[in-house]
Design a protein around this motif. Structure first.
Motif, short mmCIF file in Angstrom:
data_model
loop_
_atom_site.label_atom_id
_atom_site.label_comp_id
_atom_site.label_asym_id
_atom_site.label_seq_id
_atom_site.Cartn_x
_atom_site.Cartn_y
_atom_site.Cartn_z
N VAL A 104 3.21 -3.56 -11.09
CA VAL A 104 1.75 -3.77 -11.02
C VAL A 104 1.34 -4.09 -9.59
N GLY A 105 0.75 -3.09 -8.93
CA GLY A 105 0.39 -3.24 -7.54
C GLY A 105 -1.09 -3.44 -7.32
N PHE A 106 -1.47 -3.48 -6.07
CA PHE A 106 -2.87 -3.66 -5.67
C PHE A 106 -3.38 -2.43 -4.92
N LEU A 107 -2.58 -1.93 -4.00
CA LEU A 107 -2.99 -0.76 -3.22
C LEU A 107 -2.73 0.53 -3.98
N HIS A 108 -1.59 0.60 -4.69
CA HIS A 108 -1.25 1.79 -5.46
C HIS A 108 -1.72 1.62 -6.91
N ARG A 109 -2.39 2.62 -7.41
CA ARG A 109 -2.88 2.58 -8.78
C ARG A 109 -1.72 2.58 -9.77
N ASP A 110 -1.96 1.94 -10.93
CA ASP A 110 -0.93 1.91 -11.97
C ASP A 110 -0.64 3.32 -12.47
N ARG A 111 0.65 3.61 -12.62
CA ARG A 111 1.07 4.89 -13.15
C ARG A 111 2.39 4.67 -13.88
N PRO A 112 2.53 5.18 -15.11
CA PRO A 112 3.79 4.97 -15.84
C PRO A 112 5.00 5.42 -15.02
N GLY A 113 5.99 4.54 -14.95
CA GLY A 113 7.21 4.87 -14.24
C GLY A 113 7.17 4.63 -12.75
N ARG A 114 6.03 4.18 -12.21
CA ARG A 114 5.91 3.95 -10.76
C ARG A 114 5.85 2.46 -10.47
N ALA A 115 6.70 2.00 -9.56
CA ALA A 115 6.72 0.59 -9.16
C ALA A 115 5.65 0.36 -8.11
N GLY A 116 4.42 0.17 -8.56
CA GLY A 116 3.28 0.11 -7.65
C GLY A 116 3.37 -1.00 -6.63
N LEU A 117 3.79 -2.21 -7.04
CA LEU A 117 3.84 -3.32 -6.09
C LEU A 117 4.98 -3.13 -5.10
N ALA A 118 6.09 -2.55 -5.52
CA ALA A 118 7.17 -2.25 -4.58
C ALA A 118 6.70 -1.25 -3.53
N LEU A 119 5.89 -0.26 -3.94
CA LEU A 119 5.33 0.69 -2.98
C LEU A 119 4.34 -0.01 -2.04
N ASP A 120 3.56 -0.96 -2.58
CA ASP A 120 2.65 -1.73 -1.74
C ASP A 120 3.42 -2.46 -0.64
N LEU A 121 4.47 -3.17 -1.05
CA LEU A 121 5.24 -3.96 -0.10
C LEU A 121 5.93 -3.08 0.93
N MET A 122 6.32 -1.89 0.50
CA MET A 122 6.98 -0.95 1.42
C MET A 122 6.09 -0.55 2.58
N GLU A 123 4.79 -0.46 2.33
CA GLU A 123 3.90 0.17 3.32
C GLU A 123 4.03 -0.46 4.71
N GLU A 124 3.96 -1.79 4.76
CA GLU A 124 3.98 -2.43 6.08
C GLU A 124 5.38 -2.44 6.69
N LEU A 125 6.42 -2.12 5.89
CA LEU A 125 7.80 -2.13 6.39
C LEU A 125 8.32 -0.74 6.74
N ARG A 126 7.63 0.31 6.32
CA ARG A 126 8.11 1.67 6.60
C ARG A 126 8.31 1.92 8.10
N PRO A 127 7.33 1.59 8.96
CA PRO A 127 7.53 1.90 10.38
C PRO A 127 8.74 1.21 10.98
N LEU A 128 8.98 -0.05 10.60
CA LEU A 128 10.07 -0.82 11.19
C LEU A 128 11.43 -0.45 10.61
N LEU A 129 11.52 -0.35 9.28
CA LEU A 129 12.81 -0.21 8.62
C LEU A 129 13.19 1.22 8.27
#
Length: 346
Positions: A233-258
């Motif tokens: 259950v995320g904030f930036l990514h809409r809910d979708r069955p089978g998608r880890a929305g909050l994990a995708l949210d948290l990834m966003e700010e870490l993609r450039p660095l990691l």
């Protein structure tokens, strides 16, 4: 603060993992190839045709060690986890905030602003370190893109509408990936970037980015579960069955660095060449097995590097950032912090 545990990556086709006392044992064709104490592991990631004994799977669940199964090229297949940790009250707060458009915009806007600012940092570092060796038109393009990312980051941090935040994120992605090929200094034609493509990746840099994003997604999901948040259950990514929305949210700010910086280092240092990728039917370009091992080693090395966390003002390893951000998000949801502070790379 959470101890910095390792992740066990198993990439050899046909490998079998089993439990021996408190150890994880990796076997290939009946021969032991590796043995690690389970207490040193924070997660296990299996690529392709890798099997695991029920005893080890149950042991990992009991010990809170998440097990992820991915295809040989990094696409998520399944995850095995034990009883959910954390406070049910925290999750109730998470769900209420996710259903509140204003609260979602504040949190999602902070995460998007962090991503855009960190993408800008990637471009600014390239200009600082290698601008003298770039053609004037490339310097101008990179400078224009970093300015656009800076503007988008400021507007995203102030936006009170989630659709506006998503629009700014999209504008930033166009600016960033529009000049990403300028960041690749290799003359190898097999490493040319032709614009972002995901399903499937259509060139070598996209294959590398998608593979790294899959690994980062595992780390972000594990960090959220340790804190007790619901990765779905995320904030930036809409809910979708089978998608880890909050994990995708948290990834966003870490993609450039990691992920992005690791990918660029591998390409620019010649650790990967066009021969490390293979083209499949339908135009998909994917990493070869030996190249996957090179990428995983570089990713783990990156996680062991130190930096100063801008909010905590403490020196931490890069691998702990996802866990720190998950805890900061939990503190915000509980009301201990007025706003969620995104990770800003300097």
């Amino acid at each position: 603060m959470r101890q910095h545990l390792n992740t066990l990556f198993v990439t050899t086709e046909g490998a079998w993992l089993r439990k021996d006392g408190a150890n994880m044992v990796v076997e290939v064709e009946g021969q032991e190839r590796g043995r690690v104490p389970a207490h040193m592991m924070g997660g296990v990631v299996c690529f392709g045709r890798v099997g695991m004994s029920p005893a080890l799977m149950g042991f990992c669940a009991e010990q809170g060690i998440g097990v992820s199964f991915l295809t040989e090229h990094g696409r998520f297949v399944a995850r095995v986890e034990g009883a959910q940790s954390g406070n049910v009250l925290l999750r109730r707060r998470q769900y209420r905030q996710a259903d509140d458009p204003a609260a979602s915009a504040r949190i999602g806007g902070a995460m998007a602003a962090g991503k855009l600012a960190n993408q800008r940092a990637v471009l600014r570092r390239a200009l600082r370190d290698h601008g003298d060796g770039l053609a004037p038109d490339r310097v101008a393009a990179l400078d224009d893109a970093q300015r656009r990312l800076g503007d988008a980051a400021r507007h995203a941090a102030e936006a009170d509408d989630l659709d506006r935040v998503r629009g700014l994120e999209g504008e930033g992605a166009n600016a960033y990936f529009g000049v990403f090929n300028h960041l690749i200094r290799s003359a190898d034609p097999g490493l040319a970037f032709r614009g972002r493509s995901r399903r499937p990746p259509l060139d070598a840099p996209n294959a590398l980015l998608s593979f790294l994003y899959a690994i980062l997604g595992h780390d972000c999901r594990a960090a959220l579960e340790v804190v007790g948040l619901d990765p779905q259950v995320g904030f930036l990514h809409r809910d979708r069955p089978g998608r880890a929305g909050l994990a995708l949210d948290l990834m966003e700010e870490l993609r450039p660095l990691l992920a992005d910086r690791v990918a660029l280092s591998l390409l620019n240092r010649g650790q990967l060449t066009g021969r490390d990728f293979e083209q499949h039917e339908g135009g998909a370009v994917l990493l070869r097995e030996d190249a996957r091992k090179t990428v995983l080693t570089a990713y783990q090395d990156r996680k062991r590097e130190d930096l100063t966390h801008p909010f905590l003002e403490e020196k931490v390893t890069v691998g702990l950032i996802a866990h720190i951000q998950a805890r900061l998000l939990a503190r915000h949801l509980r009301g201990d912090l007025d706003r969620y502070p995104p990770f800003l790379w300097k």
